[in-house]
Design a protein around this motif. Sequence first.
Motif, PDB file in Angstrom:
ATOM      1  N   MET A   1       0.844  -1.194   0.000  1.00  0.00           N
ATOM      2  CA  MET A   1       0.000   0.000   0.000  1.00  0.00           C
ATOM      3  C   MET A   1       0.880   1.246   0.000  1.00  0.00           C
ATOM      4  SD  MET A   1      -2.980   1.036   2.726  1.00  0.00           S
ATOM      5  CE  MET A   1      -3.813   2.601   2.618  1.00  0.00           C
ATOM      6  N   ALA A   2       0.639   2.185  -0.876  1.00  0.00           N
ATOM      7  CA  ALA A   2       1.459   3.384  -0.984  1.00  0.00           C
ATOM      8  C   ALA A   2       1.265   4.272   0.241  1.00  0.00           C
ATOM      9  CB  ALA A   2       1.104   4.155  -2.248  1.00  0.00           C
ATOM     10  N   GLU A   3       2.369   4.879   0.647  1.00  0.00           N
ATOM     11  CA  GLU A   3       2.322   5.772   1.799  1.00  0.00           C
ATOM     12  C   GLU A   3       1.582   7.053   1.442  1.00  0.00           C
ATOM     13  OE1 GLU A   3       5.832   8.109   3.463  1.00  0.00           O
ATOM     14  OE2 GLU A   3       5.748   6.360   4.769  1.00  0.00           O
ATOM     15  N   GLN A   4       0.681   7.472   2.326  1.00  0.00           N
ATOM     16  CA  GLN A   4      -0.064   8.694   2.074  1.00  0.00           C
ATOM     17  C   GLN A   4       0.828   9.917   2.302  1.00  0.00           C
ATOM     18  OE1 GLN A   4      -3.692   8.936   4.264  1.00  0.00           O
ATOM     19  NE2 GLN A   4      -4.390   6.916   3.688  1.00  0.00           N
ATOM     20  N   GLN A   5       0.545  10.968   1.600  1.00  0.00           N
ATOM     21  CA  GLN A   5       1.277  12.196   1.781  1.00  0.00           C
ATOM     22  C   GLN A   5       0.763  12.935   3.010  1.00  0.00           C
ATOM     23  OE1 GLN A   5       1.002  14.518  -1.781  1.00  0.00           O
ATOM     24  NE2 GLN A   5       2.580  13.328  -2.834  1.00  0.00           N
ATOM     25  N   ALA A   6       1.672  13.677   3.629  1.00  0.00           N
ATOM     26  CA  ALA A   6       1.267  14.508   4.759  1.00  0.00           C
ATOM     27  C   ALA A   6       0.339  15.616   4.273  1.00  0.00           C
ATOM     28  CB  ALA A   6       2.494  15.101   5.432  1.00  0.00           C
ATOM     29  N   ARG A   7      -0.601  15.987   5.131  1.00  0.00           N
ATOM     30  CA  ARG A   7      -1.521  17.063   4.785  1.00  0.00           C
ATOM     31  C   ARG A   7      -0.916  18.402   5.187  1.00  0.00           C
ATOM     32  NH1 ARG A   7      -7.761  16.201   6.078  1.00  0.00           N
ATOM     33  NH2 ARG A   7      -7.270  14.589   4.547  1.00  0.00           N
ATOM     34  N   GLU A   8      -1.096  19.406   4.339  1.00  0.00           N
ATOM     35  CA  GLU A   8      -0.601  20.750   4.605  1.00  0.00           C
ATOM     36  C   GLU A   8      -1.770  21.726   4.589  1.00  0.00           C
ATOM     37  OE1 GLU A   8       2.879  21.943   2.416  1.00  0.00           O
ATOM     38  OE2 GLU A   8       3.368  19.859   1.935  1.00  0.00           O
ATOM     39  N   VAL A   9      -1.845  22.580   5.624  1.00  0.00           N
ATOM     40  CA  VAL A   9      -2.920  23.560   5.716  1.00  0.00           C
ATOM     41  C   VAL A   9      -2.322  24.901   6.125  1.00  0.00           C
ATOM     42  CG1 VAL A   9      -4.700  21.857   6.297  1.00  0.00           C
ATOM     43  CG2 VAL A   9      -3.422  22.981   8.124  1.00  0.00           C
ATOM     44  N   GLU A  10      -3.049  25.977   5.825  1.00  0.00           N
ATOM     45  CA  GLU A  10      -2.585  27.321   6.159  1.00  0.00           C
ATOM     46  C   GLU A  10      -3.751  28.159   6.655  1.00  0.00           C
ATOM     47  OE1 GLU A  10      -0.627  31.293   4.005  1.00  0.00           O
ATOM     48  OE2 GLU A  10      -0.247  29.279   3.168  1.00  0.00           O
ATOM     49  N   HIS A  11      -3.481  28.960   7.691  1.00  0.00           N
ATOM     50  CA  HIS A  11      -4.429  29.932   8.211  1.00  0.00           C
ATOM     51  C   HIS A  11      -3.715  31.277   8.291  1.00  0.00           C
ATOM     52  CE1 HIS A  11      -5.981  26.067   9.676  1.00  0.00           C
ATOM     53  NE2 HIS A  11      -7.177  26.627   9.693  1.00  0.00           N
ATOM     54  N   GLU A  12      -4.449  32.363   8.138  1.00  0.00           N
ATOM     55  CA  GLU A  12      -3.821  33.676   8.224  1.00  0.00           C
ATOM     56  C   GLU A  12      -4.783  34.705   8.791  1.00  0.00           C
ATOM     57  OE1 GLU A  12      -4.186  36.377   4.376  1.00  0.00           O
ATOM     58  OE2 GLU A  12      -2.976  34.581   3.953  1.00  0.00           O
ATOM     59  N   ILE A  13      -4.199  35.797   9.278  1.00  0.00           N
ATOM     60  CA  ILE A  13      -4.981  36.907   9.802  1.00  0.00           C
ATOM     61  C   ILE A  13      -4.125  38.167   9.695  1.00  0.00           C
ATOM     62  CG2 ILE A  13      -4.239  36.853  12.227  1.00  0.00           C
ATOM     63  CD1 ILE A  13      -7.259  37.092  12.958  1.00  0.00           C
ATOM     64  N   THR A  14      -4.770  39.314   9.594  1.00  0.00           N
ATOM     65  CA  THR A  14      -4.062  40.586   9.549  1.00  0.00           C
ATOM     66  C   THR A  14      -4.209  41.278  10.901  1.00  0.00           C
ATOM     67  OG1 THR A  14      -4.403  40.827   7.173  1.00  0.00           O
ATOM     68  CG2 THR A  14      -3.879  42.824   8.407  1.00  0.00           C
ATOM     69  N   VAL A  15      -3.066  41.719  11.447  1.00  0.00           N
ATOM     70  CA  VAL A  15      -3.012  42.316  12.776  1.00  0.00           C
ATOM     71  C   VAL A  15      -2.560  43.760  12.654  1.00  0.00           C
ATOM     72  CG1 VAL A  15      -1.909  42.188  15.040  1.00  0.00           C
ATOM     73  CG2 VAL A  15      -2.486  40.081  13.810  1.00  0.00           C
ATOM     74  N   ARG A  16      -3.233  44.652  13.357  1.00  0.00           N
ATOM     75  CA  ARG A  16      -2.840  46.066  13.356  1.00  0.00           C
ATOM     76  C   ARG A  16      -1.768  46.276  14.429  1.00  0.00           C
ATOM     77  NH1 ARG A  16      -5.424  49.555  10.408  1.00  0.00           N
ATOM     78  NH2 ARG A  16      -4.786  51.297  11.769  1.00  0.00           N
ATOM     79  N   ALA A  17      -0.548  45.841  14.104  1.00  0.00           N
ATOM     80  CA  ALA A  17       0.603  45.985  14.993  1.00  0.00           C
ATOM     81  C   ALA A  17       1.860  45.767  14.163  1.00  0.00           C
ATOM     82  CB  ALA A  17       0.545  44.982  16.142  1.00  0.00           C
ATOM     83  N   ALA A  18       2.965  46.298  14.650  1.00  0.00           N
ATOM     84  CA  ALA A  18       4.233  46.125  13.945  1.00  0.00           C
ATOM     85  C   ALA A  18       4.658  44.668  13.965  1.00  0.00           C
ATOM     86  CB  ALA A  18       5.303  46.992  14.604  1.00  0.00           C
ATOM     87  N   ALA A  19       5.280  44.224  12.880  1.00  0.00           N
ATOM     88  CA  ALA A  19       5.682  42.829  12.760  1.00  0.00           C
ATOM     89  C   ALA A  19       6.637  42.410  13.870  1.00  0.00           C
ATOM     90  CB  ALA A  19       6.317  42.587  11.387  1.00  0.00           C
ATOM     91  N   GLN A  20       7.539  43.298  14.285  1.00  0.00           N
ATOM     92  CA  GLN A  20       8.479  42.965  15.354  1.00  0.00           C
ATOM     93  C   GLN A  20       7.758  42.719  16.675  1.00  0.00           C
ATOM     94  OE1 GLN A  20      11.575  42.294  15.253  1.00  0.00           O
ATOM     95  NE2 GLN A  20      12.287  43.031  13.263  1.00  0.00           N
ATOM     96  N   ASP A  21       6.699  43.485  16.925  1.00  0.00           N
ATOM     97  CA  ASP A  21       5.938  43.283  18.158  1.00  0.00           C
ATOM     98  C   ASP A  21       5.220  41.936  18.141  1.00  0.00           C
ATOM     99  OD1 ASP A  21       6.744  45.739  19.099  1.00  0.00           O
ATOM    100  OD2 ASP A  21       4.961  46.788  18.360  1.00  0.00           O
ATOM    101  N   VAL A  22       4.668  41.578  16.992  1.00  0.00           N
ATOM    102  CA  VAL A  22       3.996  40.282  16.874  1.00  0.00           C
ATOM    103  C   VAL A  22       4.999  39.154  17.047  1.00  0.00           C
ATOM    104  CG1 VAL A  22       2.523  38.842  15.433  1.00  0.00           C
ATOM    105  CG2 VAL A  22       2.315  41.332  15.316  1.00  0.00           C
ATOM    106  N   TYR A  23       6.163  39.308  16.456  1.00  0.00           N
ATOM    107  CA  TYR A  23       7.205  38.282  16.562  1.00  0.00           C
ATOM    108  C   TYR A  23       7.592  38.054  18.025  1.00  0.00           C
ATOM    109  CZ  TYR A  23      11.627  35.847  16.177  1.00  0.00           C
ATOM    110  OH  TYR A  23      12.632  34.921  16.329  1.00  0.00           O
ATOM    111  N   ARG A  24       7.824  39.131  18.760  1.00  0.00           N
ATOM    112  CA  ARG A  24       8.221  38.987  20.170  1.00  0.00           C
ATOM    113  C   ARG A  24       7.160  38.246  20.968  1.00  0.00           C
ATOM    114  NH1 ARG A  24      10.291  44.217  19.410  1.00  0.00           N
ATOM    115  NH2 ARG A  24       8.398  45.163  20.227  1.00  0.00           N
ATOM    116  N   LEU A  25       5.909  38.530  20.682  1.00  0.00           N
ATOM    117  CA  LEU A  25       4.816  37.865  21.382  1.00  0.00           C
ATOM    118  C   LEU A  25       4.827  36.363  21.121  1.00  0.00           C
ATOM    119  CD1 LEU A  25       2.288  38.269  23.123  1.00  0.00           C
ATOM    120  CD2 LEU A  25       1.014  38.646  21.033  1.00  0.00           C
ATOM    121  N   LEU A  26       5.060  35.969  19.881  1.00  0.00           N
ATOM    122  CA  LEU A  26       5.106  34.554  19.532  1.00  0.00           C
ATOM    123  C   LEU A  26       6.343  33.875  20.093  1.00  0.00           C
ATOM    124  CD1 LEU A  26       3.919  34.755  15.827  1.00  0.00           C
ATOM    125  CD2 LEU A  26       2.656  33.799  17.754  1.00  0.00           C
TER     126      LEU A  26
END
Length: 316
Positions: A1-26
């Motif tokens: 039986m062939a091996e199934q491929q891994a599933r890939e999904v993506e979610h996104e959102i727009t935040v009213r904040a500087a990217a550096q501030d979001v990065y520090r939070l994560l």
Amino acid sequence: MAEQQAREVEHEITVRAAAQDVYRLLAEVENWPRLFPPSVYVEYLEKRDDNTERIRIFATANGEVKTWSSRRELDPEALRITFRQDIFTPPVAEMSGTWILEPLSADETRVRLLHKFRAVADDPDGLEWIDRAVDTNSRAELPALKANVELAAHADERTLTFEDQVRIDGSAKDVYEFLNDAQLWSERLPHVAEVRLTEDTPGLQVLRMDTLTKDGSSHTTESVRVCFAHHLIAYKQTTLPALMELHTGYWHLDEAADGATTATSQHTVVIRTGNIAKILGPDAGLTEAREYIRNALGTNSRATLGHAKHYAEARR
């Protein structure tokens, strides 16, 4: 039986904040329980350098408490954080992903969250369970991230953190036993009317409790608790009183060389400002809400520690 491929999904959102501030939070995973609804507790297992670390996450998924560990690579210049689970909880057989932060302007950021996963034995039902959990958690995490970043300027007013401490002439083991055995609290604690505790996995508890207030009324809360014998119980409320939109905390036990234990109860609360007038009256504001919550939670915590003190000292 062939091996199934891994599933890939993506979610996104727009935040009213500087990217550096979001990065520090994560990047600051120890704060995730305060930021993301599914997260209960996160601890560092290994930190090789500033950009490579191994963490353990305790979180809810589809109503169940799950735990896993992940390795993370942090890239502050590229504004990316990649992660890969290295210890899995079935039905997960593989899980990895990336946080990608894309500056749209000086104060706006697109946050993309990518996941790639496989199920144990490529089971279709398991794969659908993971897909549903990833989708549910991502749809909860991203709006929570957006809300917490955008409200950061007002966090000091709405957020309340405090501790109470009691010195106990007894072992940390005995104090921990009292706090861990919460299924007995309705017999042991006057302010607990009814309690229901489930622990399908040792150390991971769901505690549902009816607590009495000074006026004789009661309110129901539910918490997920992560228990580390015999020094720490961290928790997050998943069913909250009307005046709170977040409540996390912990019981920490520090046993000294003389056998005495310092027991600390810590709370962090975000106040639900829209309910202040309804609960405390039309003239009440954040000052009154902070005082009310501090007194209510502190009184119950000190009462619990007082009974734990009596229990532990009687066993010495």
